[in-house]
Motif scaffolding. Structure first.
Motif, PDB file in Angstrom:
ATOM      1  N   GLY A 121       0.830  -1.206   0.000  1.00 48.07           N
ATOM      2  CA  GLY A 121       0.000   0.000   0.000  1.00 48.07           C
ATOM      3  C   GLY A 121       0.853   1.239   0.000  1.00 48.07           C
ATOM      4  N   PHE A 122       2.106   1.130  -0.423  1.00 55.00           N
ATOM      5  CA  PHE A 122       3.014   2.266  -0.434  1.00 55.00           C
ATOM      6  C   PHE A 122       4.016   2.063  -1.561  1.00 55.00           C
ATOM      7  N   VAL A 172       9.847   3.821  10.001  1.00 57.75           N
ATOM      8  CA  VAL A 172       9.155   4.662   9.032  1.00 57.75           C
ATOM      9  C   VAL A 172       7.653   4.564   9.253  1.00 57.75           C
ATOM     10  N   VAL A 173       7.037   5.712   9.505  1.00 62.02           N
ATOM     11  CA  VAL A 173       5.590   5.784   9.662  1.00 62.02           C
ATOM     12  C   VAL A 173       5.002   6.253   8.344  1.00 62.02           C
ATOM     13  N   LEU A 174       4.212   5.392   7.706  1.00 63.29           N
ATOM     14  CA  LEU A 174       3.633   5.705   6.402  1.00 63.29           C
ATOM     15  C   LEU A 174       2.406   6.600   6.558  1.00 63.29           C
ATOM     16  N   THR A 175       1.979   7.180   5.465  1.00 64.68           N
ATOM     17  CA  THR A 175       0.821   8.072   5.509  1.00 64.68           C
ATOM     18  C   THR A 175      -0.442   7.346   5.925  1.00 64.68           C
ATOM     19  N   SER A 176      -0.499   6.045   5.692  1.00 68.24           N
ATOM     20  CA  SER A 176      -1.658   5.253   6.105  1.00 68.24           C
ATOM     21  C   SER A 176      -1.686   5.004   7.606  1.00 68.24           C
ATOM     22  N   GLY A 177      -0.614   5.382   8.288  1.00 67.30           N
ATOM     23  CA  GLY A 177      -0.505   5.111   9.722  1.00 67.30           C
ATOM     24  C   GLY A 177       0.264   3.846  10.030  1.00 67.30           C
ATOM     25  N   GLU A 178       0.504   3.018   9.029  1.00 72.52           N
ATOM     26  CA  GLU A 178       1.250   1.782   9.245  1.00 72.52           C
ATOM     27  C   GLU A 178       2.726   2.088   9.470  1.00 72.52           C
ATOM     28  N   VAL A 179       3.359   1.256  10.272  1.00 69.73           N
ATOM     29  CA  VAL A 179       4.770   1.438  10.597  1.00 69.73           C
ATOM     30  C   VAL A 179       5.561   0.281   9.998  1.00 69.73           C
TER      31      VAL A 179
END
Length: 991
Positions: free
Chosen positions: A672-673, A699-706
């Motif tokens: 998803g990234f 890394v914290v993605l824009t979706s909130g996933e780390v």
């Protein structure tokens, strides 16, 4: 007179010197020459007239001269002091087993003329074997097992006059086995196993050893045929030639070895038939000729012998199993799998014998399962897969409470499964797949508290799945596909917190999915396709963080697709042919999911510009707006292009050092990234770790996933390559190994590699993020006290399952080579994942032995002894390292600590158990109420760290022992293990 008296007092030596006899003075010099960190020799200075009361010393009662010196496991270190010990003129027995005696064994040992018994096993002796050893005229027993002797066996050994036992196991001897050993006609035991000899034949001259009782030549790189001269060994009781490259037939002279009790020829390339006349070997108890190329029938005369163990698996035997095998009163092991055997099993098999392990899988057996297999109540494993057995499961097996592993799959069995059989309390694997069983799962399954794997696929089972299924708290896999189960899934099924696979596709299950499935934290696969399940798809599915396979197709689900499904990283998603409606969540409305939602006319997604149910006229109403947007976008594009051109040169000079357009992304899961989102977050503020190979970022993605990103830098200078190799390989090799290994494996206890990004100068690995860091940090840092015993036990089991998957379920197997607490990562629930495969290797399974590596890989304190010496890679190296991890969990100590001195954690545990007891080994931060459980896990750790690889259990067995963790002492071959923990009042001790 007074001055004279004072002068005499001054000249007289101290009492501790003058009072000792000559032998005592020699032993005192021995003490001074050795390093004694545990003060094992503290009693050697008590000022007595002789040393007969000292620790480890035995004297002749008539003249107080020293006759025996036994300092086994005393942790003394230093070179062998031959010049001192040989002053003990009456010394006959010298035992220094399991110490740290180092350097070479000096030739001066030949001056100890009285020696009869010498045991220097499990030390650190190096160099060549002294040819002068054969000058000892009275020597009868010589054990140099488990040292680092190298070179060839001296020809002078042929001159031993009285030698009865020669054991050189687990050294580094090369050359070939000398024919001159056949001259030591007094020999009763010859053990040369596990040495890296050059390929060579078995010397026929060994047939001259007329007094030989035991011959162990396991894994000695032997080639050629078994000499016919062995028929002259009339007193031989134990013949072990396993794990070699022997070929040809078994010589007919074998039947002349009438004292033979045990013969082990497994894992060779022997061919032909078993020799006729084996019925003459009336003392024979154990036969292991597995993993060869033998053919023909199994002789009736062999089965008439009073056998205890018969292992003929993985050969080409055919015909029927003789009925006479059922008359072996002591038979406890029968393994015949992977042959071409036909006919029925003897109807009274097991009636007269205490059968424990029966494996007749992968043959062509037919007929019914004998009802007498568990007549003596000892049967633990019954494996019969891939045959043509028919009829019912005997009701008598329902009373076989000792059963632990049952595999009846891929036969022609039918009828209802006996109710009591469902509830056997110790069974952890029950496989009934691909038969014609009928009836339903009985409620008595509630009693199967140890059940982990339940496979019922492709039968005719009917009825609802009982509520009692939810009582099986250890259940990890439930496969019941292709049956006729009906009714709703029981509400209790959500209590299965260990469940990893739920496969019930192709049934008639109806109703709705139960509430509370978020408790399936370990669920990896859900397949409920082709049923009649309705209602909404629960949004709770989106919370199943390790789920990667979801198939709910061909059901009656309705409503919208939950947005929470976007949280999952699925390898497969199929929700086709239901009654779903509405717009798909944005992350699912992509081309990659086009086939995942077929047959749901109420759904729409990006691959279809019109949502179903909207008429074309309404769509045309927006066409003018689309035209305006297009015109405005064109104008903006032209203006932006002019601006971009004017700023291009400045942009080129200030662009980032890493050109994102040059990155290549390779994904191993649906992402998803993209790489841009990863690269933008790689700044110093997000670094959570660093090492010789690079840095690790959070890394914290824009979706909130780390996610966690490991950054490996390339372009290493030539002069640094040798240093990097010593650390386990250059970065490119580590990167390739990591990608090759993690990119193709899937397991809940192996860290998940999302993708990798590469350029010429930089390489990135993107992993799932483990919020609780590594086990090493959690255990040895400030959080160590927060890890209670249940949590530590769970971590041990998770890591064991991950390694077991690598060793036994990957084809070919994978050896990690750097198992340690820092490479075991912990998720939010302290579930363990094995990580860091930078030095992992694929094992060649060609039956030609283990593969040697050019360098040592691993970490100090975790490296198996034989790996450091021989560089031979196999699963046993990982098992030793995992044993060290278990000892860390039990003791709370690091593998190497300053207080250990020259010892590591393994030696410290063994020494402390022996001298102080288990209370001084167990981490004081652990609650004492868990002591019995901790002791049993400690036993497993000690088995895994055995100095002899052959004594270390396979990882699959380690998982089994950790799961069972019920018995108070680990048993092997009917004896207590070398270390064992009894009840709370006892402590570990040497058996």
């Amino acid at each position: 007179m007074l001055p004279l008296f004072l002068l005499l007092c001054f000249l007289i030596p101290p009492p501790t010197v003058i009072s000792l006899n000559q032998d005592g003075l020699s032993l005192y010099k021995f003490k001074l020459s050795m390093n004694d960190p545990d003060s094992s020799l503290s009693s050697w200075n008590d000022g007595a007239a002789h040393p007969c009361s000292w620790f480890g010393v035995t004297c002749d009662p008539t003249n107080t001269s020293v006759t025996e010196l036994d300092l086994s496991s005393s942790n003394i270190a230093g070179p062998f002091p031959a010049s001192i010990l040989c002053n003990l003129t009456n010394l006959t027995t010298l035992i220094l087993y399991n110490n740290s005696i180092n350097n070479a064994l000096p030739p001066e040992i030949s001056l100890c003329r009285s020696l009869v018994h010498v045991d220097l096993a499990q030390n650190l002796l190096t160099g060549a074997l002294p040819p002068t050893l054969s000058d000892l005229p009275n020597l009868r027993y010589l054990d140099l097992t488990g040292n680092n002797f190298s070179g060839v066996i001296p020809d002078s050994f042929a001159n031993f006059q009285k030698l009865e036992v020669l054991s050189l196991v687990y050294n580094l001897l090369d050359g070939t086995i000398p024919a001159s050993l056949g001259n030591i006609t007094t020999l009763k035991m010859l053990n040369l196993s596990y040495n890296p000899f050059s390929p060579g034949r078995i010397p026929p001259e060994l047939g001259n050893l007329a007094n030989l009782e035991v011959m162990w030549l396991t894994q000695c790189n032997l080639v050629g045929v078994i000499p016919g001269s062995f028929g002259k060994l009339k007193k031989l009781r134990d013949l072990d030639l396993a794990l070699n490259n022997l070929e040809g037939s078994i010589p007919s002279s074998l039947i002349e070895m009438t004292s033979l009790k045990q013969i082990e020829l497994y894992n060779n390339s022997l061919s032909g038939e078993l020799p006729r006349g084996m019925g003459n070997l009336t003392a024979l108890r154990l036969v292991d000729i597995a993993m060869n190329r033998l053919s023909g029938t199994i002789p009736d005369e062999l089965c008439r012998l009073p056998l205890e163990s018969l292992n003929l698996y993985q050969n080409q035997f055919e015909g029927e199993l003789p009925e006479s095998i059922a008359n072996s009163l002591n038979l406890y092991e029968l393994r015949l799998f992977a042959n071409k055997l036909t006919g029925k099993l003897p109807s009274n098999l097991g009636k007269n014998a205490p059968l424990r392990w029966v494996d007749v899988s992968n043959n062509q057996f037919s007929g019914e399962i004998p009802a007498t297999l568990c007549e003596n109540g000892k049967l633990e494993e019954l494996l019969m897969i891939y045959n043509s057995f028919s009829g019912n499961i005997p009701a008598s097996l329902g009373r076989c409470r000792s059963l632990m592993r049952v595999r009846f799959g891929f036969n022609r069995l039918s009828g209802e499964v006996p109710a009591a059989f469902w509830g056997l309390p110790h069974v952890y694997l029950l496989e009934l797949a691909d038969n014609s069983f009928s009836g339903s799962i009985a409620k008595t399954i509630a009693g199967a508290g140890n059940l982990s794997l339940l496979t019922l696929s492709k039968n005719n089972f009917t009825g609802p799945i009982p509520e009692e299924i939810g009582w099986l708290e250890n259940l990890e896999e439930f496969s019941g596909n292709d049956n006729m189960f009906n009714g709703s899934l029981p509400a209790s099924i959500v209590k299965l917190g260990q469940l990893g696979t739920l496969d019930l596709h192709n049934n008639k299950i109806s109703g709705e999915l139960p509430i509370g499935i978020r408790s399936w934290k370990k669920l990896n696969e859900i397949n409920l396709a082709n049923n009649e399940i309705g209602g909404n798809v629960p949004d709770e599915i989106g919370s199943l963080s390790v789920l990667n396979f979801l198939d709910l197709s061909n059901n009656q689900f309705s409503g919208e697709v939950p947005a929470e499904l976007q949280n999952l990283k699925l390898n497969r998603l199929n929700m086709s042919y239901n009654h779903l409606s509405g717009e798909l969540p944005p992350m699912l409305a992509k081309d990659m999911y086009m086939t995942s939602f077929l047959g749901n006319p109420g759904l729409c997604g990006d691959w279809n510009s019109l949502c179903n149910g909207r008429d074309e006229a309404k769509a045309r109403g927006y066409s003018w707006l689309l035209r305006m947007i297009f015109i405005i976008a064109t104008v903006v594009f032209v203006v932006g292009l002019v601006w971009f051109y004017s700023k291009y040169k400045n942009f080129k000079r200030s662009k980032r050092a890493i050109d994102k357009s040059r990155w290549t992304l390779m994904s191993f899961h649906k992402l998803g990234f993209g790489e841009d989102e990863i690269l933008n977050c790689l700044d110093d503020d997000s670094v959570i770790g660093s090492g010789s190979s690079g840095k690790v970022y959070k890394v914290v993605l824009t979706s909130g996933e780390v996610v966690a990103v490991k950054k490996l830098w390339g372009g290493i200078k030539k002069e640094m390559e040798s240093e990097d190799i010593e650390k386990g390989g250059v970065q490119d090799n580590a990167f390739d190994a990591e990608v090759e290994t993690l990119g193709k494996i899937r397991h809940k206890n192996i860290v998940k590699l999302w993708c990798c990004c590469t350029t010429r100068d930089c390489k990135l690995l993107v992993y799932e993020y483990m919020p609780n860091g590594s086990l090493g940090d959690s255990l040895h840092g400030s959080k160590g006290g927060l890890l209670d015993w249940p949590t530590r036990y769970k971590i041990a089991l998770d890591a064991a399952e991950g390694l077991s998957y690598l060793h036994h379920d990957c084809v070919p197997p994978i050896v990690h080579r750097d198992v340690k607490s820092n490479n075991i990562l912990l998720d939010a629930d302290f579930g363990a994942r094995v990580a860091d495969f930078g030095v992992a290797k694929v094992v060649e399974t060609n039956g030609k032995g283990t593969k040697s590596m050019s360098v040592i890989a691993g970490s100090c304190g975790y490296i198996a002894p034989e790996y450091a010496y021989t560089l031979r890679v196999n699963e046993k190296s990982d098992i030793y390292s995992f044993g060290v991890v278990i000892l860390e969990l039990v003791t709370g100590r690091r593998p190497v600590e300053p207080e250990f001195g020259e010892k590591d954690l393994v030696r410290w545990v063994y020494t402390t158990l022996d001298q102080k007891g288990v209370e001084h080994v167990i981490d004081s931060r652990l609650d004492s109420c868990y002591k019995d459980d901790i002791c049993r896990v400690l036993d497993i750790g000690l088995m895994c760290t055995s100095s002899l690889p052959i004594n270390r259990p396979a990882m699959r067995r380690v998982v089994k022992m950790l799961q069972e963790n019920q018995t108070k002492a680990i048993k092997k071959d009917g004896k207590l293990s070398p270390y064992y923990c009894d009840d709370a009042s006892d402590h570990g001790s040497v058996a």
